[in-house]
Structure formats: structure tokens, C-alpha cells
Design a protein around this motif. Structure first.
Motif, PDB file in Angstrom:
ATOM      1  N   LEU A   1       4.004   7.220  -6.840  1.00  0.00           N
ATOM      2  CA  LEU A   1       3.076   7.122  -7.968  1.00  0.00           C
ATOM      3  C   LEU A   1       2.386   5.767  -7.982  1.00  0.00           C
ATOM      4  O   LEU A   1       1.160   5.667  -8.104  1.00  0.00           O
ATOM      5  CB  LEU A   1       3.827   7.367  -9.280  1.00  0.00           C
ATOM      6  CG  LEU A   1       3.032   7.165 -10.579  1.00  0.00           C
ATOM      7  CD1 LEU A   1       1.822   8.080 -10.635  1.00  0.00           C
ATOM      8  CD2 LEU A   1       3.932   7.387 -11.802  1.00  0.00           C
ATOM      9  N   PHE A   2       3.157   4.692  -7.862  1.00  0.00           N
ATOM     10  CA  PHE A   2       2.569   3.353  -7.928  1.00  0.00           C
ATOM     11  C   PHE A   2       1.672   3.081  -6.723  1.00  0.00           C
ATOM     12  O   PHE A   2       0.630   2.438  -6.854  1.00  0.00           O
ATOM     13  CB  PHE A   2       3.682   2.300  -8.032  1.00  0.00           C
ATOM     14  CG  PHE A   2       4.187   2.089  -9.434  1.00  0.00           C
ATOM     15  CD1 PHE A   2       3.858   0.955 -10.145  1.00  0.00           C
ATOM     16  CD2 PHE A   2       4.962   3.047 -10.062  1.00  0.00           C
ATOM     17  CE1 PHE A   2       4.301   0.767 -11.443  1.00  0.00           C
ATOM     18  CE2 PHE A   2       5.418   2.880 -11.357  1.00  0.00           C
ATOM     19  CZ  PHE A   2       5.084   1.727 -12.053  1.00  0.00           C
ATOM     20  N   ALA A   3       2.072   3.562  -5.559  1.00  0.00           N
ATOM     21  CA  ALA A   3       1.251   3.342  -4.365  1.00  0.00           C
ATOM     22  C   ALA A   3      -0.104   4.025  -4.491  1.00  0.00           C
ATOM     23  O   ALA A   3      -1.108   3.524  -3.974  1.00  0.00           O
ATOM     24  CB  ALA A   3       1.994   3.850  -3.127  1.00  0.00           C
TER      25      ALA A   3
ATOM     26  N   PRO B   1       0.245  -4.747  -2.582  1.00  0.00           N
ATOM     27  CA  PRO B   1       0.246  -5.419  -1.278  1.00  0.00           C
ATOM     28  C   PRO B   1       1.015  -4.591  -0.251  1.00  0.00           C
ATOM     29  O   PRO B   1       1.912  -3.810  -0.595  1.00  0.00           O
ATOM     30  CB  PRO B   1       0.956  -6.746  -1.569  1.00  0.00           C
ATOM     31  CG  PRO B   1       0.868  -6.925  -3.052  1.00  0.00           C
ATOM     32  CD  PRO B   1       0.872  -5.559  -3.639  1.00  0.00           C
ATOM     33  N   GLU B   2       0.670  -4.773   0.983  1.00  0.00           N
ATOM     34  CA  GLU B   2       1.327  -4.020   2.045  1.00  0.00           C
ATOM     35  C   GLU B   2       2.824  -4.308   2.044  1.00  0.00           C
ATOM     36  O   GLU B   2       3.258  -5.462   1.970  1.00  0.00           O
ATOM     37  CB  GLU B   2       0.721  -4.409   3.402  1.00  0.00           C
ATOM     38  CG  GLU B   2       1.245  -3.573   4.557  1.00  0.00           C
ATOM     39  CD  GLU B   2       0.554  -3.916   5.867  1.00  0.00           C
ATOM     40  OE1 GLU B   2       0.998  -3.420   6.912  1.00  0.00           O
ATOM     41  OE2 GLU B   2      -0.438  -4.689   5.831  1.00  0.00           O
ATOM     42  N   GLY B   3       3.612  -3.241   2.095  1.00  0.00           N
ATOM     43  CA  GLY B   3       5.054  -3.377   2.120  1.00  0.00           C
ATOM     44  C   GLY B   3       5.701  -3.548   0.759  1.00  0.00           C
ATOM     45  O   GLY B   3       6.929  -3.646   0.657  1.00  0.00           O
TER      46      GLY B   3
END
Length: 965
Positions: A263-265, A271-273
Motif C-alpha cells: 500500500l505505501f509503495a 526512497p529505494e529500499g
């Protein structure tokens, strides 16, 4: 019978036509604009659910102006009154009726006529009619009071002319009401509705929908007056108006599937990772597990992503409650402006919004000066009826001469600041709103058209940020608003870095509507009372329910802060900073008053040079204040942001503006003594981000986070805070803060402060009822507590004067709902002063007065986003400034400090009004209308009400009392 008349053109609208128009609009609002959750709330109380609720809304809207079928109203236009007299409807002239006409405003008259009709035609008991008819009586914003109703019953001649003509009046009134019942499909329903008991929130929503429908149907650009408007059929007239209005439909959220990480992605630019933090994951899980959406309080350290957690929870709550939007409430205009682009970025990724047309708004008194919001407003046009074939589009809706085709005007997939959803009465009706907390607190202020504010929040998820920032006075309003939000079943997310346990319980009890809701109940996920020092903490409760709690872990990030007290004095501070910054580094010095900020900055510049000391406080004009915030973010923001962090030593001297919502990071913190929750907020600006392994990118002596506490005489038997701090925060809060910090100070047994572990124990200790501090402090603490209690009681008593009453019993009419209120002053300077414990203060527009007497915008302003130069723009005194010049000048608004309140206020206004420019301050310039103008000389100086003023873009406003005044 007539309803509307234009004195300029003699155009008019028959009463039957306006009834039809209004009812038709109400039906479309119900079908296409009202969020499903609001419809369901209204439907649940009627026998046949949503079909009954829709019919009730349409019918009440249709009959809302029946009070115009009375002599008291109809006599106002002689030509139309004469035509009615020719049909046997006798009436005295308006002059002959005199002031008695005021006893029968048409809303109240309509309420009485409708009640009589329900009793006579359908056998309703008099006690049952008011809960329905109050929507008619209150459709001009103020539900009638019992005394007004009684007075009208004693003057029946205002409803029907005595004698033979009275029977004609009664016949016409009855025929109109009979026709409305038949036309709007309630003839067969009224018998069953007479046993219903409408909850007061439903009565408010009915009233609000009648108001909105009436306003739309009363717009002659949408519903033209006769004779011009007589040529169209009912359907053509309605279709053209609705197409011209072009209201965006509500958001229809779908509950997101997948994990919190997914959901957050998908919603945020992580940021990456990056992985979701425990608090965020727990908030999402709790939102999904709750039996029904309700109140969720998220208490977590600074920098844990509470804003993103709130938006994720809002999406889940909206899907589960059928809310149609989100309101994000923040403590200040500056924090509201900072949140607005974040809200837009979230909306760009939000299902149901991307690819659709939704309304969005920035809600505070200077929103039009915000460039992000101004860009949205520029995409909207004026509201006017449009033929269903679109033939009139190019000639009737062209903002600023642009957009010459219907396709561009009706852009199918965009966020818009809709033209109709503007102004302080309607702006909150937009689907997505970021704004100041005042906009929410106004829902608890007895004021005209309060029902519209309730309709606006009833269809949203409400997020309240920085909940610890609101004092007793504001909390009186907030708690009452929460009780109404609970009654509307509005989901609410409250965010705070730190909340005293007592305040948490008050919020839960206010929303749940039960005084035993403050502690978790047996059988819930938290079967025992929550310890006061649990942190982070999530608390949730459904309306009328018992609380649930979750105790997520904080993220792996932690900060060890060494706290040390240092003597107050500019020389002491300069010497200490000289030592601490010997190898470079960035220090933040926070003072509790603007005066101390400026005194400190002067002293430090003598030591470190002008270029190494920056000032930030609240007494800058709006454009300079925004520039200060941007500069701080550029120089001291997160390491992943491209910036220009000073390579040598640099000191920022700031007031409380540095406490909230700025993602800035310093190597060293110096703070005046303040309440401990605010000190912890200030510590959140210290080593906020990792700079190298073990902070290796910071100067060596600053790799350990340290907070130096000053602003008090630490050598006294009991610490003595400086006078300005006592004036701002009160002695009791400052002494309890010092008391709970003692074990952490100067090598104490609990040194240093561990964040976030120590946040809750410190806050609960400072705000709890138990004794704190050494024995020899207790007498002074007792005296300070007595002062504090008197002040708090005074705040609560003053706040209660205009506070809305609690939710009444179902079936009890809203008569007198906003009686003895503030009238029409909700979102004005006077209204804002009612929901904040603030003295009246002055706001001025600052311009430069050149040596030759001419006026211009301030000479140091930077260009706007389009590259247009704003500095030194000519402001002609004998002509209306261009829109660009006027907007630039208005962007230099400045709220004068408290020296200009109280007895000095009237003198200051009188002096400012000596510069009156009719072309500016009249109606010709919307940006500058009614504004007070403060001209500064070319040296940045002015005199006002016995004070000398000096303003510079570096230091803002400095005020010094004239010694001879």
C-alpha cells in the motif's frame, strides 16, 4: 405567486418554478454529489431506507419557500403584489405593515405553514412536525427559536390577510403544498413518517441540503428568470443548469488489498529500499480490524511517517464508511501550505481520483495567495447554464479569456478548485481539503449556516495533525466537534508526537459519546488499562464503542540526546556556541518570543558575522515567511534532498515556527525552557537524519546530539523562567517541565534522554497529577498550579459562550440550535478569535513608500513561478492596481504583534485608516478590498500608535515603543 425578482431588469421567477428548480437540484445532488455514507446515515432512520430519504430531501427542498406565499413576503414588489391582488390575494403594502414584517421571515413562515398542513392534512402531532419543518425554517442559516415561533403565531395576519381574502390565501397555500406532496412523491409516505424520530444530525443534514439546493437554484446564471427563462422545458432547464454547474462527483474509495508495504509503495514516493515502519503497519492493520471505522489516535515519535500513516488509514476508513473525501486539519496556515502539495501528490496516486475529476481546496484565509492552489483555481471558470449540445460553452465560460472549447473546460480527469465550491460558506464542501484546524473548530461554533460546515465534514474522513498543539480553549471546541463527528459516524485520525494520557482519554470519550470509553474494556484487544508510558501507541474506538489499543515498536531509529542547562545571557550563549562550533556545524537556537529572537540574533552576528546567522519567526510578511521556510529546507533539509548545507558554521535563531512540520536537521540545539512536549518537538530537529555512519559527516564534537536548555535562572532555589516565556506558556507548565527534566540534566541519574523511549514518561510526568520536583519546589509549584487552574477554568468558561450544544435526543427539533451565536462571522478575524484564545490583532498589507510619495511593492521580492518580477511594482494611488500588482501586494500581508492589541488597537486602526485609497480598498480590487495598508519608508521604517517599526527581509518586523509616547 412570485419567488424572485431582479430590480434592475424586472425579471422575476414564479414561486412554483423555483420550487420545481430547487427540488430537481436536490434530487441530482442526492444522486450524483452526496457521498454514499451521508445518504446511508439519513436513510437508516426512515421506514423505506434510501428511497424515503431521497424523497424527503426532494420534498423539503421543494416546499422550502412556501413562506413566500404570504402577505408579509409578497408585498415587497408593488408590481407583482398588484398582480396577486387582482387574483383576490389582498395584502397591505410593505410600508403599511412596517416593522411587523420582520416577525415573519419567509423561512419561519414556511415552517409554520408546513407544520399546520401536516397536522391538518395528515394528522401529525404538533410535537412531531418540528423535526421535519425546521429544515424549512432554517434554510437561511439559522433555525428559528421558540420565541420567534410563538411571536409569529400571535400575528397570523402576516401569514394570511384577515377577512374573506384570508380564505383565498389559505387555499393557495394548501394547493401548493398538496401539489408538492404529489409532485415529489410523498403523499403516500407522510402518514408513516409521522412516527419517525429524526436524530439531530439528520435534521442538520436535511437543512444543509435544502440550503445548497436553494443556493444553486437561486443562481440566475443557471436558472434564468422569466420572461427569458420561460422558453425552456423543465428538462432542458435542469440539464443546462446541471451541465453549467458541473460539480465533480464524490470520491468512491475502494479498500486497498495487499500488505501495508504494498500500500505505501503504491501511494507514496518512498526512497529505494525503504520499508514500512512498525507504526504505519500497525495503523493499517488496526484500521482493517476495527468493527467499524471510528476514531484512531496515532502517537509516535517525530519522523515516523505519521502523515503517510494517516492518509493510508483515511483510504481504508473511506472505503469502509463510504466517505467521499478527506479533510486534513493542521495547526497553522504555514503547516497547511506545506501539507497541500503532499495531499496533491497523494491524490495523484489514489485510485478513484487518478483518471477522474475531483474537487480539492486549501482552506484558510490566505489560500488564494498559495501558488499551488492558485494554479488549480486558474483551471476553473465561472458557473453558468450551458445548453446540452454545448453550443454556448465557448461564450459562457472563459476564465481570463482562455479555454475556448467545451472539452478543455470540462477536462475529464483533473483536480479542480471548483468555482462554485469557493468562499467561506462553501469551500469545505470540496471533496479533498487541507486547511487550518480553525476550519474544523468552526463546526463547533454557533454561527450562521453552521449546517453547511456539518454537511462538509459529515461526508469525509477527518485527519487532525499536531493534536498536542491545541490549548484548553481550543480543546473545548475540538471535543464538542468530536462528539458531533461521532454522531455522524465520521472517521477521524488524530496525530500527535506526544499526548498526555488525560487528554487522550478526553478525546476518546468525546468521540465515543460515553464517559467510560477512556480506558480499554474487558474483552477487547487490550483487556487491561494502558500504562501511561507505553509508546508508540495507537488507540481506536468506534462511535459508542469501547477502545482498542495497539503497542507497535518504534522504528529502529533512536537518538540519544544529552540535555544540559546553561545560564541565560547573550554573552554566555555566544561563548558556548564559539566553543561548540569551533570545527563548524549548524546550530538551532529556539527562543520563546520574537523579541528574544531578534536580541539573540544581534548578539550572535557580532560574534559570528551577518552571513552566518539566519532569523526565522512569525513576524515576516507572507512571501518572506514562505521564502524563509524554503530557505531552511534547502540549507538544512534531509541529506537525500539536493541542498546547500553550509560547510562552515551557521546558526539559525528561530521562534516556535521551527517546532512544527519543517523537516530540518541541525547538529546542535539550544532552546528556551518550554513545556516538555514542545521541547521534545524541538529535539526532533536535532540529528533528525543520519549523516554518515555514526553521524560521521557531522563535526566530531557534534556527533553526539546535545540540547542546551536556557531561558531561566537556574541558580535560584526554584528555576525562574524569563518573563516572556511565562507570558507565553505559564509558570506551572514551565516548572513541571523543568522538574521532569531534572533527572536528565547535567549528569543526573537518567542522563541522557533516549528518544523515543523517554518521550511518553516525560510527557505523562509533566502533565500528570502526581508530584514532581524536589521538596523545596513544592510551595512554588502549588502557587503556580492555582494560577494555572484559574487560567484554564477561565479559558473553558469563555470558550463555552459560543460553543455549539451537545447532540440532542432523536426527534427533538433543532429550534434555537445556534441561538446567541456569533452570527455571520465564522471564518473571519472575529470568528477565528472565537475558536482560538487570541486577542484581537491587526493584519496589514505592507508596501513601500518612496521618497516622492509613490507606492510600490517591496523592493526585495523574488519573481513568481512564471518568472514575473514582483519587486518594486508600481501601485498607483489614483487607479485600481493591476490584478498582478494587487495580488503581489496582498501577498505581503503581516499580522502585527500583540503590542497592537487591547487598548492600542483602536489607535492603530485610526492611524492606518488615514491612508485610504478608494481604488484599492473599495470593491474594485478584490485582493486589497477592506485591507489596511502599512507604508514603509525606503529605510524600512514606520511609526504607528506610539511605536517605531523597522522591517527587513533578513529580520522581519521589530517593534520598539517610542520613549516619549
Amino acid at each position: 405567486m412570485w419567488a424572485k425578482h431582479d430590480r434592475d431588469t424586472d425579471g422575476w421567477l414564479p414561486l412554483w418554478r423555483h420550487m420545481e428548480d430547487s427540488a430537481a437540484v436536490a434530487g441530482l445532488l442526492w444522486d450524483r454529489w452526496l457521498p454514499a455514507g451521508v445518504r446511508r446515515l439519513m436513510a437508516e432512520v426512515l421506514p423505506r431506507g434510501e428511497a424515503d430519504a431521497r424523497a424527503l430531501v426532494v420534498w423539503l427542498t421543494g416546499v422550502h419557500d412556501i413562506g413566500k406565499a404570504t402577505p408579509a413576503f409578497a408585498c415587497q414588489v408593488d408590481l407583482l403584489a398588484d398582480a396577486m391582488r387582482d387574483q383576490g390575494l389582498e395584502m397591505r403594502s410593505a410600508k403599511a405593515m412596517g416593522p411587523d414584517r420582520r416577525i415573519a421571515p419567509h423561512g419561519l413562515a414556511g415552517q409554520v405553514l408546513l407544520g399546520e398542513w401536516l397536522e391538518e392534512r395528515y394528522g401529525w402531532a404538533p410535537a412531531r412536525t418540528g423535526q421535519f419543518t425546521v429544515a424549512v425554517g432554517g434554510h437561511h442559516g439559522v433555525p428559528p427559536e421558540h420565541g420567534q415561533i410563538k411571536a409569529l403565531y400571535e400575528h397570523e395576519e402576516l401569514l394570511r390577510t384577515p377577512g374573506a381574502s384570508g380564505r383565498v390565501w389559505r387555499k393557495v397555500q394548501t394547493e401548493l403544498l398538496d401539489a408538492c406532496a404529489e409532485r415529489f412523491g410523498v403523499t403516500e409516505r407522510l402518514g408513516e413518517w409521522r412516527t419517525a424520530k429524526l436524530p439531530q444530525p439528520v435534521q442538520v443534514l436535511l437543512t444543509a441540503l435544502v440550503i445548497v439546493s436553494d443556493w444553486i437554484a437561486s443562481n440566475p446564471d443557471l436558472f434564468p428568470y422569466f420572461p427569458d427563462g420561460a422558453s425552456r422545458s423543465d428538462q432542458e432547464r435542469l440539464a443546462a443548469a446541471w451541465r453549467g454547474l458541473d460539480l465533480p462527483e464524490p470520491w468512491q474509495a475502494e479498500e486497498p488489498a495487499g500488505s501495508a508495504q504494498e500500500l505505501f509503495a503504491s501511494r507514496f514516493d518512498l526512497p529505494e529500499g525503504a520499508t514500512v515502519r512498525p507504526v504505519q503497519e500497525a495503523a493499517v492493520e488496526l484500521a482493517r480490524e476495527m468493527e467499524a471505522p471510528g476514531l484512531m489516535i496515532v502517537e509516535a515519535p517525530m519522523g515516523e511517517g505519521k502523515t503517510e500513516a494517516a492518509l493510508a488509514v483515511a483510504e481504508i476508513f473511506a472505503a469502509r464508511s463510504d466517505a467521499g473525501g478527506v479533510f486534513f486539519a493542521l495547526p497553522t496556515m504555514a503547516t497547511g501550505n506545506a501539507m497541500f502539495p503532499r495531499l496533491l501528490a497523494w491524490l495523484d496516486r489514489l485510485p478513484g481520483v487518478t483518471g477522474a475529476r475531483r474537487s480539492v481546496h486549501l482552506a484558510h484565509s490566505k489560500a488564494a495567495l498559495n501558488e499551488d492552489f492558485a494554479g488549480l483555481m486558474a483551471r476553473a471558470g465561472r458557473v453558468a447554464a450551458v445548453d446540452v449540445d454545448g453550443a454556448e460553452a465557448s461564450s459562457r465560460w472563459q476564465p481570463e479569456g482562455r479555454r475556448t472549447d467545451d472539452t478543455r473546460r470540462r477536462a475529464g480527469a483533473e483536480l479542480v478548485a471548483h468555482a462554485w465550491l469557493r468562499g467561506r460558506k462553501k469551500a469545505m464542501l470540496a471533496s479533498f481539503v487541507a486547511g487550518t484546524i480553525d476550519q474544523l473548530l468552526f463546526a463547533g461554533l454557533k454561527s450562521r449556516h453552521l449546517a453547511l460546515r456539518h454537511l462538509a465534514v459529515a461526508g469525509k474522513v477527518v485527519v487532525i495533525d499536531e493534536a498536542h498543539a491545541y490549548d484548553t480553549y481550543m480543546s473545548v471546541y475540538l471535543d464538542r466537534v468530536l462528539s458531533w463527528l461521532g454522531a455522524y459516524r465520521v472517521p477521524v485520525v488524530v496525530l500527535s508526537a506526544t499526548l498526555p494520557a488525560s487528554r487522550r482519554r478526553e478525546l476518546v470519550e468525546a468521540y465515543a459519546g460515553r464517559t467510560d470509553a477512556g480506558m480499554p474494556a474487558e474483552g477487547t484487544a487490550a483487556a487491561t488499562a494502558t500504562p501511561d508510558d507505553v509508546y508508540p501507541l495507537l488507540t481506536a474506538v468506534a462511535p459508542g464503542g469501547a477502545p482498542l489499543v495497539r503497542r507497535p515498536q518504534a522504528s529502529a531509529r533512536s537518538t540519544t540526546v544529552c540535555v544540559e542547562r546553561i545560564d541565560d545571557g547573550q554573552d554566555v550563549l555566544a561563548a558556548r556556541l564559539r566553543s561548540e562550533l569551533a570545527d563548524g556545524g549548524c546550530a538551532l537556537v529556539i527562543r520563546n518570543t520574537v523579541g528574544r529572537v531578534l536580541e539573540t540574533a544581534r548578539a550572535l552576528r557580532e560574534e559570528f558575522g551577518d552571513g552566518n546567522v539566519t532569523v526565522a519567526h512569525s513576524c515576516f510578511v507572507d512571501l518572506d515567511r514562505a521564502g524563509k521556510d524554503s530557505g531552511l529546507l534547502r540549507l538544512f533539509g534531509p541529506p537525500e534532498r539536493p541542498g546547500e548545507r553550509p560547510a562552515g558554521r551557521h546558526i539559525v535563531v528561530a521562534s516556535q515556527v521551527a517546532e512544527q512540520s519543517l523537516d530540518v536537521d541541525f547538529d546542535l540545539l539550544v532552546s528556551d525552557l518550554c513545556p516538555v512536549d514542545l521541547l521534545l518537538q524541538r529535539m526532533g530537529r536535532l540529528h533528525r537524519h543520519r549523516r554518515g555512519q555514526d553521524q560521521a559527516d557531522r563535526p566530531e564534537r557534534l556527533r553526539t546530539a546535545r540540547c542546551l536548555v536556557t531561558g531561566a535562572d537556574w541558580a535560584a532555589d526554584v528555576p525562574a523562567p524569563v518573563r516572556g516565556s511565562v507570558a507565553v506558556y505559564g509558570r506551572y507548565a514551565l516548572l513541571r517541565s523543568a522538574a521532569v527534566l531534572l533527572p536528565h540534566l547535567d549528569g543526573g541519574p537518567r542522563r541522557p534522554v533516549e528518544l523515543p523511549v523517554d518521550i511518553s514518561p516525560l510527557v505523562q510526568g509533566a502533565y500528570g497529577e502526581g508530584p514532581v520536583g524536589p521538596d523545596h519546589w513544592q510551595d512554588v509549584l502549588k502557587e503556580a498550579r492555582e494560577q494555572f487552574d484559574r487560567h484554564r477554568d477561565d479559558q473553558a468558561e469563555r470558550a463555552a459562550v459560543f460553543r455549539l450544544g451537545d447532540v440532542g435526543k432523536a426527534g427533538r427539533p433543532l429550534f434555537g440550535w445556534v441561538a446567541a451565536g456569533v452570527g455571520d462571522t465564522d471564518d473571519t478575524r472575529t470568528g477565528r478569535a472565537q475558536v482560538r484564545d487570541s486577542r484581537d490583532s491587526l493584519e496589514v498589507v505592507v508596501v513601500q513608500q518612496r521618497g516622492d510619495g509613490s507606492l510600490a511593492t517591496l523592493p526585495w521580492l523574488g519573481p513568481d513561478r512564471k518568472g514575473r518580477q514582483r519587486a518594486g511594482v508600481e501601485l498607483p494611488q489614483d487607479a485600481t492596481p493591476t490584478p498582478f500588482a494587487a495580488r503581489t501586494a496582498a501577498s505581503c500581508g503581516l499580522r502585527l504583534p500583540l503590542q497592537f492589541s487591547g487598548p492600542v488597537l483602536d489607535r492603530a486602526i485610526e492611524e492606518l485608516e488615514q491612508l485610504y485609497l478608494p481604488c484599492w480598498q473599495g470593491k474594485n480590487s478584490p485582493w486589497l478590498a477592506d485591507q489596511l495598508i502599512l507604508p514603509l519608508g525606503e529605510d524600512g521604517r514606520a511609526r504607528l500608535a506610539g511605536f517605531s517599526l523597522h522591517y527587513s527581509p533578513e529580520d522581519g518586523l521589530e517593534v520598539i515603543r517610542d520613549p516619549d509616547d
